[in-house]
Design a protein around this motif. Sequence first.
Motif: not given
Length: 114
Positions: A103-106, A42-45, A64-75, A12-15
Amino acid sequence: MRINDKPINPGELRTPITLKKRTVTTDAGGFKTEVYTNVATVYARWQNAHGREVWTADMAGAIAPATVLIRYLADIDESWVVDKNGEIFEIVSIDNIMERNEYLEIKVKRLKAG
């Protein structure tokens, strides 16, 4: 990993999105301007808000609110922005899901033009 009892499908992380660090610089005339520096692509959902979320976000002034899921990034932090196809989105909040560093949900909202 599961979010809300639903397994995460890495497919699903294809954007593609670009995370950018925002810095404020002062030009020769003393005017402050924002400059964005690319940090990572990065690729995100990407999930646009829908239903009741849109009304709630609209009352809070989010565009235009949205929820973005990406793999974890520390900084990463809330001072960064997200570039999706040339549109700049401000980061509202970041959730390190279950504090597992996977994962991070942004939550994001589009910046106003101008």
